[in-house]
Design a protein around this motif. Structure first.
Motif, PDB file in Angstrom:
ATOM      1  N   ALA A  23       0.827  -1.203   0.000  1.00  0.00           N
ATOM      2  CA  ALA A  23       0.000   0.000   0.000  1.00  0.00           C
ATOM      3  C   ALA A  23       0.863   1.257   0.000  1.00  0.00           C
ATOM      4  O   ALA A  23       0.587   2.221  -0.729  1.00  0.00           O
ATOM      5  CB  ALA A  23      -0.941  -0.011   1.201  1.00  0.00           C
ATOM      6  N   TYR A  24       1.917   1.247   0.802  1.00  0.00           N
ATOM      7  CA  TYR A  24       2.795   2.424   0.844  1.00  0.00           C
ATOM      8  C   TYR A  24       3.509   2.617  -0.493  1.00  0.00           C
ATOM      9  O   TYR A  24       3.570   3.737  -1.014  1.00  0.00           O
ATOM     10  CB  TYR A  24       3.819   2.278   1.973  1.00  0.00           C
ATOM     11  CG  TYR A  24       4.760   3.464   2.037  1.00  0.00           C
ATOM     12  CD1 TYR A  24       4.367   4.642   2.670  1.00  0.00           C
ATOM     13  CD2 TYR A  24       6.017   3.415   1.456  1.00  0.00           C
ATOM     14  CE1 TYR A  24       5.213   5.743   2.715  1.00  0.00           C
ATOM     15  CE2 TYR A  24       6.871   4.504   1.487  1.00  0.00           C
ATOM     16  CZ  TYR A  24       6.466   5.667   2.125  1.00  0.00           C
ATOM     17  OH  TYR A  24       7.288   6.761   2.156  1.00  0.00           O
ATOM     18  N   LEU A  25       4.046   1.551  -1.049  1.00  0.00           N
ATOM     19  CA  LEU A  25       4.756   1.653  -2.326  1.00  0.00           C
ATOM     20  C   LEU A  25       3.819   2.144  -3.427  1.00  0.00           C
ATOM     21  O   LEU A  25       4.214   2.971  -4.267  1.00  0.00           O
ATOM     22  CB  LEU A  25       5.353   0.296  -2.702  1.00  0.00           C
ATOM     23  CG  LEU A  25       6.575  -0.136  -1.891  1.00  0.00           C
ATOM     24  CD1 LEU A  25       6.849  -1.619  -2.111  1.00  0.00           C
ATOM     25  CD2 LEU A  25       7.803   0.694  -2.255  1.00  0.00           C
ATOM     26  N   ALA A  26       2.592   1.656  -3.437  1.00  0.00           N
ATOM     27  CA  ALA A  26       1.633   2.100  -4.445  1.00  0.00           C
ATOM     28  C   ALA A  26       1.363   3.596  -4.306  1.00  0.00           C
ATOM     29  O   ALA A  26       1.323   4.333  -5.302  1.00  0.00           O
ATOM     30  CB  ALA A  26       0.336   1.312  -4.312  1.00  0.00           C
ATOM     31  N   ARG A  32      -3.273   6.716  -5.970  1.00  0.00           N
ATOM     32  CA  ARG A  32      -4.045   7.019  -4.768  1.00  0.00           C
ATOM     33  C   ARG A  32      -4.569   5.716  -4.179  1.00  0.00           C
ATOM     34  O   ARG A  32      -5.337   4.980  -4.825  1.00  0.00           O
ATOM     35  CB  ARG A  32      -5.209   7.946  -5.104  1.00  0.00           C
ATOM     36  CG  ARG A  32      -5.986   8.430  -3.882  1.00  0.00           C
ATOM     37  CD  ARG A  32      -5.199   9.484  -3.119  1.00  0.00           C
ATOM     38  NE  ARG A  32      -5.725   9.717  -1.782  1.00  0.00           N
ATOM     39  CZ  ARG A  32      -5.291  10.685  -0.981  1.00  0.00           C
ATOM     40  NH1 ARG A  32      -4.340  11.507  -1.405  1.00  0.00           N
ATOM     41  NH2 ARG A  32      -5.786  10.840   0.216  1.00  0.00           N
ATOM     42  N   THR A  33      -4.163   5.407  -2.956  1.00  0.00           N
ATOM     43  CA  THR A  33      -4.345   4.072  -2.390  1.00  0.00           C
ATOM     44  C   THR A  33      -5.128   4.116  -1.094  1.00  0.00           C
ATOM     45  O   THR A  33      -4.956   5.027  -0.270  1.00  0.00           O
ATOM     46  CB  THR A  33      -2.973   3.415  -2.144  1.00  0.00           C
ATOM     47  OG1 THR A  33      -2.238   3.379  -3.376  1.00  0.00           O
ATOM     48  CG2 THR A  33      -3.127   1.994  -1.619  1.00  0.00           C
ATOM     49  N   LEU A  34      -5.975   3.117  -0.909  1.00  0.00           N
ATOM     50  CA  LEU A  34      -6.683   2.912   0.348  1.00  0.00           C
ATOM     51  C   LEU A  34      -6.335   1.532   0.880  1.00  0.00           C
ATOM     52  O   LEU A  34      -6.503   0.525   0.184  1.00  0.00           O
ATOM     53  CB  LEU A  34      -8.198   2.995   0.134  1.00  0.00           C
ATOM     54  CG  LEU A  34      -9.068   2.563   1.330  1.00  0.00           C
ATOM     55  CD1 LEU A  34      -8.959   3.560   2.474  1.00  0.00           C
ATOM     56  CD2 LEU A  34     -10.528   2.378   0.912  1.00  0.00           C
ATOM     57  N   PRO A  79       1.250  10.706   2.395  1.00  0.00           N
ATOM     58  CA  PRO A  79       0.715  11.329   1.189  1.00  0.00           C
ATOM     59  C   PRO A  79       0.248  10.282   0.172  1.00  0.00           C
ATOM     60  O   PRO A  79       1.008   9.404  -0.216  1.00  0.00           O
ATOM     61  CB  PRO A  79       1.907  12.137   0.657  1.00  0.00           C
ATOM     62  CG  PRO A  79       2.698  12.463   1.880  1.00  0.00           C
ATOM     63  CD  PRO A  79       2.568  11.252   2.768  1.00  0.00           C
ATOM     64  N   GLY A  80      -1.019  10.364  -0.202  1.00  0.00           N
ATOM     65  CA  GLY A  80      -1.565   9.429  -1.180  1.00  0.00           C
ATOM     66  C   GLY A  80      -2.047   8.120  -0.603  1.00  0.00           C
ATOM     67  O   GLY A  80      -2.527   7.261  -1.351  1.00  0.00           O
ATOM     68  N   LEU A  81      -1.936   7.938   0.720  1.00  0.00           N
ATOM     69  CA  LEU A  81      -2.335   6.676   1.342  1.00  0.00           C
ATOM     70  C   LEU A  81      -3.387   6.919   2.407  1.00  0.00           C
ATOM     71  O   LEU A  81      -3.117   7.524   3.450  1.00  0.00           O
ATOM     72  CB  LEU A  81      -1.127   5.963   1.965  1.00  0.00           C
ATOM     73  CG  LEU A  81      -1.426   4.653   2.723  1.00  0.00           C
ATOM     74  CD1 LEU A  81      -2.138   3.651   1.829  1.00  0.00           C
ATOM     75  CD2 LEU A  81      -0.138   4.062   3.284  1.00  0.00           C
TER      76      LEU A  81
END
Length: 248
Positions: A23-26, A32-34, A79-81
């Motif tokens: 999830a972090y790498l994505a 944009r990841t959940l 950011p983005g997670l």
């Protein structure tokens, strides 16, 4: 929006560590990841926030429509997670799903409102073969299954694969990979080498057994922030590359 699950019918195989790191790498790869922690033990919270994990909300409020999905989301853990933490009430997930029998895939309905703002959903699943498992297998585009290279784990993989086939839940979605690999052990080396022959849809990645992964819970950090130069961090980057190639 694409959906993946990290799932294993066995506990203690590095599932949550994989979910958090992927999830972090994505999220760092402009995706944009959940991350949704479906396991009532809430291990993802410790990996993301250390000794003070973020608090989840009661499942009943979501399933009964008393609270919108957005209320369960903690925005921008990084950011983005985004993150939906587990709550102890998640242990009743299967009971709630059985009560809604015949009303379609509840997970799909819950996630639908987030589709416009989310590129990737990562589900960290509890180690059970249950109604929730069926819905996860149904809704996910791909399911990544960490296996410790032992005969017991290989047997659990065979059971899962047959379960997915019998339930017509897309056994081809299942993507096993080896986790917690100790190269000092002959059995581990042997089974990793046999992976392409023994495992359907095998993802040729081996996450090493490493103390730095255990430190994730203590420090509350994904490996890219804890020790990006470690072999384990490199292996998770390799796994993310496989996943990205599978999905897009």
């Amino acid at each position: 929006m694409r959906i993946i699950a990290l799932y294993s019918p066995k506990g203690g195989v590095g599932k949550t560590a994989a979910a958090v790191n992927i999830a972090y790498l994505a999220s760092q790869d402009n995706c944009r990841t959940l991350l949704w922690d479906l396991d009532p033990q809430g291990a993802s919270s410790f990996y993301l926030a250390g000794a003070e994990p973020v608090k989840g909300r009661k499942l009943s409020k979501l399933l009964e429509g008393k609270s919108p999905m957005a209320k369960f989301v903690h925005d921008d853990i990084y950011p983005g997670l985004d993150f939906i933490p587990a709550h102890s009430s998640f242990r009743n997930f299967d009971i709630k799903l059985d009560q809604d029998d015949g009303d379609g895939n509840q997970l799909k309905k819950m996630l639908a409102p987030l589709s416009e703002e989310t590129s990737l959903v990562v589900l960290d699943c509890p180690p059970t073969l249950s109604r929730l498992t069926e819905q996860v297998l149904d809704v996910a585009d791909q399911v990544y299954v960490p296996l410790v290279p032992t005969w017991l784990s290989m047997n659990s993989w065979n059971q899962l694969y047959e379960f997915a086939k019998d339930k017509k839940l897309g056994a081809k979605k299942l993507r096993p990979f080896f986790s917690m690999v100790d190269r000092r052990k002959n059995l581990h080396q042997s089974l990793v080498q046999q992976g392409p022959e023994r495992l359907n849809n095998y993802a040729d990645v081996a996450i090493p057994y490493a103390s730095v992964v255990e430190r994730m819970g203590e420090e509350g950090l994904p490996l890219e922030k804890l020790d990006a130069r470690s072999p384990a961090a490199a292996a998770y980057r390799e796994l993310w590359s496989v996943i990205k190639n599978d999905l897009w």
